[in-house]
Enzyme design. Structure first.
Site, PDB file in Angstrom:
ATOM      1  N   VAL A  40       0.855  -1.187   0.000  1.00  0.00           N
ATOM      2  CA  VAL A  40       0.000   0.000   0.000  1.00  0.00           C
ATOM      3  C   VAL A  40       0.895   1.242   0.000  1.00  0.00           C
ATOM      4  O   VAL A  40       1.744   1.404   0.885  1.00  0.00           O
ATOM      5  CB  VAL A  40      -0.939   0.009   1.218  1.00  0.00           C
TER       6      VAL A  40
ATOM      7  N   GLU B 218      -5.302  -2.302  13.673  1.00  0.00           N
ATOM      8  CA  GLU B 218      -4.513  -2.665  14.847  1.00  0.00           C
ATOM      9  C   GLU B 218      -5.231  -3.636  15.780  1.00  0.00           C
ATOM     10  O   GLU B 218      -4.801  -3.831  16.920  1.00  0.00           O
ATOM     11  CB  GLU B 218      -4.075  -1.397  15.594  1.00  0.00           C
TER      12      GLU B 218
ATOM     13  N   ARG C 130       4.905  10.274  13.859  1.00  0.00           N
ATOM     14  CA  ARG C 130       3.796   9.653  14.602  1.00  0.00           C
ATOM     15  C   ARG C 130       4.323   8.620  15.620  1.00  0.00           C
ATOM     16  O   ARG C 130       3.852   7.496  15.692  1.00  0.00           O
ATOM     17  CB  ARG C 130       2.814   8.976  13.646  1.00  0.00           C
TER      18      ARG C 130
END
Length: 433
Positions: free
Chosen positions: A130, A322, A379
């Site tokens: 991706v 997740e 992040r």
């Protein structure tokens, strides 16, 4: 009369033998011309050369991989020079233009277009990648993991820049076993579309071939830590099992699955409404987006009605990537799964799928999970620097995240040279017909 016949027979026999020898010689020469490697110069054209790269060639990769202090200092000084920063970025247009001549592109970039061993040829892998930006990251990743027996589904975010889509489409068009996903989506960070992107590739890969053994999902800023042969051997050792993080969800994350979320203006937000319990009272496990799973696991994702119900339930949660794969991994009957009991819990460090340094777990104390990041953070995730290389190769994971060619290409440069040399060394004494 009889002697004349004998003479003709002898002459015919000699001609037959001669033609047979010529045919045998022809076959040998034909085989040699189709051998994947010139056995006398096996590594000559497949090995990387300094002129294949930019200013990162000035660094001492051997020293960096060994943690040599002098090499580390020199590399860090190199990366902050204006000349270095000026020349490390490869524009999307380069790939658009270069892939107009695929044969030249593959040769110039030294893609390995034949199986390096029978063992690898008999154990094909399926990849989902991706991507949404950083084309040179993607191309270096693809080159590092490319093998003709594997198959690769590429998902480019629908909102990616036109040049990114064009460049990646050009790269993909050069390989018969690499294809663009049938249905691309607009990916939203921590939202359901991130999962849907992988599911769409799973469906395409499942239809494309029945031969592949394991599925591995990646993003554009991943990079391998093992050669294809090492991966094959590690996956064989799983004996049909899957490998991913899957453990009890901590209390601090339970809001993600207890509240209804929706996408508003391209961002995921809570509605304040409470969600119903998961179907079949499945215990929701904590994990991450990246997995190593069998074809049977993918079949369950696509066809098992229990999993389909779970997928529908997960679509309005926060960061479903997740927990979804980790939860499916603990559903009884899913191929390669484990029972939901905590004794079967697996952390990301014990699984082989992905090696990531999270800021909250870094440090120099004995209680830290791993040493401090030697690069930067995005992040709360480490973007690896040259000082992380030795540590990366000490671990058993197949891939690591995250790398950034636009800010520091040296870690990728050194890893890919190391892996290419290792892969070629593994083939010594082997050739195929």
């Amino acid at each position: 009369m009889r002697s004349r016949k004998q003479s003709w027979c002898q002459l015919f026999l000699k001609l037959t033998v001669a033609l047979g020898l010529l045919w045998t010689l022809f076959l040998v020469l034909e085989m040699q011309s189709s051998w994947p490697i010139d056995l006398t110069h096996r590594n000559h054209w497949l090995d990387y050369r300094d002129y294949d790269f930019g200013p990162e060639t000035l660094c001492n990769c051997s020293g960096l991989l060994e943690g040599n202090t002098e090499a580390l200092v020199e590399a860090k000084l190199l990366t902050i020079t204006k000349e270095f920063q000026k020349h490390i970025h490869i524009p999307d247009e380069y790939y658009i233009n270069e892939t107009k001549d695929c044969r030249n592109f593959k040769s110039k970039r030294k893609y390995i277009t034949f199986a390096l061993s029978k063992e690898e040829e008999d154990f094909p892998l399926a990849y989902s990648i991706v991507v949404h930006h950083k084309v040179q990251n993607f191309e270096r990743l693809l080159r590092a993991i490319y093998a003709p027996q594997n198959i690769y589904c590429i998902h480019v975010d629908e909102k990616s820049q036109a040049s990114v889509k064009a460049a990646i489409t050009g790269i993909v068009s050069c390989f018969p076993n690499v294809f663009m996903v049938t249905h691309a989506v607009n990916v939203v960070y921590a939202g359901w579309p991130r999962v849907q992107a992988d599911i769409n590739c799973m469906a395409d890969l499942y239809k494309y071939s029945t031969e592949w053994k394991y599925f591995i999902n990646l993003c554009g800023q991943d990079f391998p830590l093992k050669t294809n042969l090492e991966m094959v051997r590690m996956l064989r050792s799983l004996k049909g099992g899957n490998s991913m993080e899957s453990e009890d969800m901590p209390g601090s994350k339970k809001w993600r699955i207890s509240q209804v979320h929706q996408i508003v203006n391209g961002a995921i937000k809570s509605t304040g409404k409470s969600k119903s319990p998961p179907p079949f009272n499945f215990p929701i496990k904590s994990g991450n987006a990246y997995i190593v799973v069998t074809r049977g696991y993918i079949r369950s994702v696509l066809k098992d009605t229990r999993v389909q119900d779970l997928i529908e339930w997960a679509k309005d949660t926060y960061s479903p990537d997740e927990f979804l794969w980790a939860t499916i991994q603990r559903i009884p009957g899913v191929p390669g799964s484990k029972r939901p009991h905590t004794k079967y819990d697996q952390t990301d460090m014990n699984a082989i799928a992905r090696l990531v340094k999270w800021f909250s777990h870094e440090g120099s104390q004995d209680s830290a999970v791993y040493p401090a990041c030697q690069g930067s953070h995005v992040r709360s995730t480490c973007v690896y620097g040259v000082g992380d290389l030795q540590w990366l190769l000490e671990n058993h994971h197949l891939f690591a995240n995250k790398f950034d060619m636009d800010t520091n290409p040296i870690p990728v440069f050194c890893l890919e040279r190391h892996l290419r040399q290792k892969a070629l060394a593994e083939t010594e004494g082997q050739f195929f017909f």
